[in-house]
Design an enzyme around this catalytic site. Structure first.
Site, PDB file in Angstrom:
ATOM      1  N   GLU A  52       9.960  -3.634  13.186  1.00  0.00           N
ATOM      2  CA  GLU A  52       9.725  -2.512  12.291  1.00  0.00           C
ATOM      3  C   GLU A  52       8.387  -1.891  12.679  1.00  0.00           C
ATOM      4  O   GLU A  52       7.334  -2.520  12.538  1.00  0.00           O
ATOM      5  CB  GLU A  52       9.692  -2.977  10.833  1.00  0.00           C
ATOM      6  CG  GLU A  52       9.473  -1.833   9.855  1.00  0.00           C
ATOM      7  CD  GLU A  52       9.439  -2.297   8.408  1.00  0.00           C
ATOM      8  OE1 GLU A  52       9.840  -1.522   7.523  1.00  0.00           O
ATOM      9  OE2 GLU A  52       9.009  -3.443   8.161  1.00  0.00           O
TER      10      GLU A  52
ATOM     11  N   LYS B  84      -0.948  -7.738  -8.987  1.00  0.00           N
ATOM     12  CA  LYS B  84      -1.923  -7.817  -7.909  1.00  0.00           C
ATOM     13  C   LYS B  84      -1.567  -6.719  -6.919  1.00  0.00           C
ATOM     14  O   LYS B  84      -0.733  -6.885  -6.024  1.00  0.00           O
ATOM     15  CB  LYS B  84      -1.883  -9.191  -7.236  1.00  0.00           C
ATOM     16  CG  LYS B  84      -3.198  -9.626  -6.570  1.00  0.00           C
ATOM     17  CD  LYS B  84      -3.705  -8.719  -5.465  1.00  0.00           C
ATOM     18  CE  LYS B  84      -2.863  -8.800  -4.213  1.00  0.00           C
ATOM     19  NZ  LYS B  84      -3.436  -7.907  -3.108  1.00  0.00           N
TER      20      LYS B  84
ATOM     21  N   CYS C  30       9.861   1.554   3.666  1.00  0.00           N
ATOM     22  CA  CYS C  30      10.873   0.577   4.082  1.00  0.00           C
ATOM     23  C   CYS C  30      12.265   1.191   4.167  1.00  0.00           C
ATOM     24  O   CYS C  30      13.168   0.562   4.687  1.00  0.00           O
ATOM     25  CB  CYS C  30      10.878  -0.623   3.131  1.00  0.00           C
ATOM     26  SG  CYS C  30      11.394  -0.216   1.452  1.00  0.00           S
TER      27      CYS C  30
ATOM     28  N   SER D  13       5.675  -7.095   4.026  1.00  0.00           N
ATOM     29  CA  SER D  13       6.187  -7.426   5.359  1.00  0.00           C
ATOM     30  C   SER D  13       7.031  -8.700   5.333  1.00  0.00           C
ATOM     31  O   SER D  13       6.972  -9.491   4.384  1.00  0.00           O
ATOM     32  CB  SER D  13       5.015  -7.612   6.327  1.00  0.00           C
ATOM     33  OG  SER D  13       4.278  -8.777   5.987  1.00  0.00           O
TER      34      SER D  13
ATOM     35  N   PHE E 215       0.806  -1.226   0.000  1.00  0.00           N
ATOM     36  CA  PHE E 215       0.000   0.000   0.000  1.00  0.00           C
ATOM     37  C   PHE E 215       0.835   1.271   0.000  1.00  0.00           C
ATOM     38  O   PHE E 215       0.369   2.322  -0.428  1.00  0.00           O
ATOM     39  CB  PHE E 215      -0.900   0.017   1.248  1.00  0.00           C
ATOM     40  CG  PHE E 215      -0.157   0.310   2.528  1.00  0.00           C
ATOM     41  CD1 PHE E 215       0.095   1.618   2.931  1.00  0.00           C
ATOM     42  CD2 PHE E 215       0.300  -0.714   3.342  1.00  0.00           C
ATOM     43  CE1 PHE E 215       0.795   1.880   4.102  1.00  0.00           C
ATOM     44  CE2 PHE E 215       0.986  -0.453   4.518  1.00  0.00           C
ATOM     45  CZ  PHE E 215       1.236   0.850   4.893  1.00  0.00           C
TER      46      PHE E 215
ATOM     47  N   GLU F 234      -4.827  -4.243  -1.821  1.00  0.00           N
ATOM     48  CA  GLU F 234      -6.271  -4.053  -1.760  1.00  0.00           C
ATOM     49  C   GLU F 234      -6.647  -2.775  -1.019  1.00  0.00           C
ATOM     50  O   GLU F 234      -7.806  -2.346  -1.033  1.00  0.00           O
ATOM     51  CB  GLU F 234      -6.933  -5.256  -1.078  1.00  0.00           C
ATOM     52  CG  GLU F 234      -6.500  -5.537   0.339  1.00  0.00           C
ATOM     53  CD  GLU F 234      -5.255  -6.400   0.450  1.00  0.00           C
ATOM     54  OE1 GLU F 234      -5.076  -7.031   1.510  1.00  0.00           O
ATOM     55  OE2 GLU F 234      -4.458  -6.450  -0.519  1.00  0.00           O
TER      56      GLU F 234
END
Length: 498
Positions: free
Chosen positions: A383, A173, A281, A226, A149, A176
């Protein structure tokens, strides 16, 4: 309510699936769209479309594929602010941050325009008497990209332009949580002249991803997200004999030496730690102060306390909301755990409340700064992915290097110093893939590759740059021998000596 379309076999269609996911504005958690999750049949159609398109697309000359990328780049630039506005509306990013997201993706498309040169093989004449050897670089087939995201423009553009420019076809993909931006990217790609089936975009969650991961027609998988999901995708993909590159978590350290420019350090740490609400990140989430620089922590905390989150179109906003209520709750839980474990909370953003009444239900967390952080604390080990900075203190550069190298992540790090010797020692000895020297967030430009190490990356070949070409291609080596006696003796063959 807007239903998000899929792109399958060149057609933008609304899935009839009854399984849906609400797409919300993180600033107030109001629903802005409905995302239908594609059925198994639709996923199979997307794979079949990509497979059929590959048979013709791989034969398109690299120069023609490059021209598609040129047109795509022009369209992305023409629609730059429109894409950034859409991106802000579904992620909560400030407009300037969203524009940077789009622009970094455009830079990768520009790199994909150079594909004819990057697809060149090697040759050697007379490797043995009368024998030549040469190699070709050829595409793999159908490739899959699973994106997060936090960068809904940049990270999809890390993936499918390079893969498609190499001659592959692609199934994307996207997350969402913010699918509208990737769909706009797909719309412009079709407008740029990409044939049907070359790019397909499907939607869903874990079930849809797992279905695609085991499909035998998919040859390679790219993922950003992740650590637990990255490990699952890497293992599942490789167990099913697929090539995989999985970019996962991070805990990025910035080391501050006593000879560093104090004001430069403080200004850079503010943006690098809480920019984009810490949801990147490559964010600096740990500042390691060497020697007397620990006295700068109080001043840094004061600067961060003045940073105010806000709406995407508020020019005074330092950053926007977190992506979801679940993300906010996780960050708040970690902040509390840091307090419970004995870290000193110099700035506490837990109770931040935006002034605008209509947005108080959003996922807001203010800047948070901890000092006296130790390696055994959860806020150091995990994190956080929020606007939280952990400050640590050591006596020497050697101790700083040892601290960073003990950390299981290796995505990015930086050092602030005026000493060339200290900088070289750090860049040479540090076990991290991307190093900044007086640069807080050392994300490489696209002619280099994004090179995280350790638990920040699973795979062998990284994103964009030369390594992306190697990831999305196979090398074919030909060893050839031709006999001079055959020149004159072959049927209808003559040699003119004039």
């Amino acid at each position: 309510m807007q239903r998000v379309p899929s792109l399958i076999n060149g057609e933008f269609t609304i899935s009839p699936s009854q399984q849906t996911i609400a797409v919300t504005d993180p600033a107030n958690n109001k629903q802005i769209a409905e995302l239908p999750c594609n059925s198994d049949a639709e996923l199979s159609m997307a794979v079949a479309s990509a497979k059929a398109a590959f048979n013709s697309w791989k034969e398109v000359p690299a120069s023609e594929r490059a021209r598609v990328m040129m047109r795509y780049q022009q369209l992305l630039k023409a629609h730059h602010d429109e894409i950034a506005t859409l991106l802000s509306s579904e992620t909560g990013k400030t407009f300037d941050d969203a524009k940077g997201d789009v622009w970094r993706g455009i830079e990768v498309v520009e790199q994909a325009m150079n594909i004819p040169a990057m697809m060149m093989g090697e040759t050697a004449e007379n490797v043995a008497r009368g024998i030549d050897t040469y190699s070709y670089i050829q595409p793999l087939g159908v490739c899959l990209g699973i994106t997060p995201f936090n960068f809904p423009a940049m990270i999809p553009l890390w993936m499918f332009p390079m893969a498609v420019a190499c001659g592959n076809t692609f199934i994307l993909k996207p997350s969402e949580q913010d699918p509208l931006t990737p769909m706009k990217l797909a719309e412009l790609f079709v407008e740029a002249g990409a044939p049907k089936g070359v790019l397909n975009v499907v939607h869903g969650g874990k079930d849809q991803v797992n279905k695609l991961l085991v499909d035998p027609e998919i040859r390679a998988v790219s993922f950003v997200g992740s650590v637990p999901v990255g490990q699952h995708i890497y293992k599942t993909a490789t167990d099913n004999m697929k090539r995989a590159q999985c970019f996962a978590g991070a805990k990025n350290h910035s080391v501050i030496m006593p000879d560093a420019n104090k004001q430069q350090v403080l200004n850079n740490l503010v943006g690098a730690s809480v920019g984009a609400a810490g949801q990147r990140c490559m964010a600096i989430s740990v500042a390691v102060f060497v020697g007397d620089t620990k006295e700068w922590i109080a001043e840094l905390a004061a600067l961060l306390k003045d940073v105010q989150p806000g709406l995407w179109n508020d020019e005074a906003a330092g950053y926007g909301p977190l992506i979801s209520p679940q993300a906010k709750q996780r960050v708040l839980s970690l902040i509390q755990q840091g307090k419970d474990e004995g870290a000193t909370c110099l700035v506490d953003g837990s109770d931040f409340d935006i002034e605008k009444q209509d947005y108080r239900d959003g996922n807001w967390v203010g800047p948070t700064v901890f000092s006296d952080v130790t390696e055994d604390m959860v806020i150091y080990q995990q994190e956080i992915f929020g606007p939280v900075l952990c400050c640590m203190a050591v006596d020497t550069l050697e101790q700083a290097i040892a601290l960073v190298n003990r950390n299981p992540y290796g995505n990015g790090t930086s050092i602030f110093t005026a000493s060339g010797g200290a900088a070289r020692k750090y860049q040479h000895e540090i076990e991290v893939g991307q190093v900044g020297i007086n640069v807080p967030i050392p994300v490489p430009l696209p002619f280099f590759s994004f090179t995280g190490w350790k638990n920040s990356f699973y795979g062998d070949l990284h994103a964009y740059g030369k390594q992306a070409v190697r990831f999305y291609t196979e090398t074919k080596t030909v060893t050839a021998r031709w006999f001079e006696d055959d020149i004159a003796s072959g049927p209808n063959m003559t040699i003119s000596l004039k």
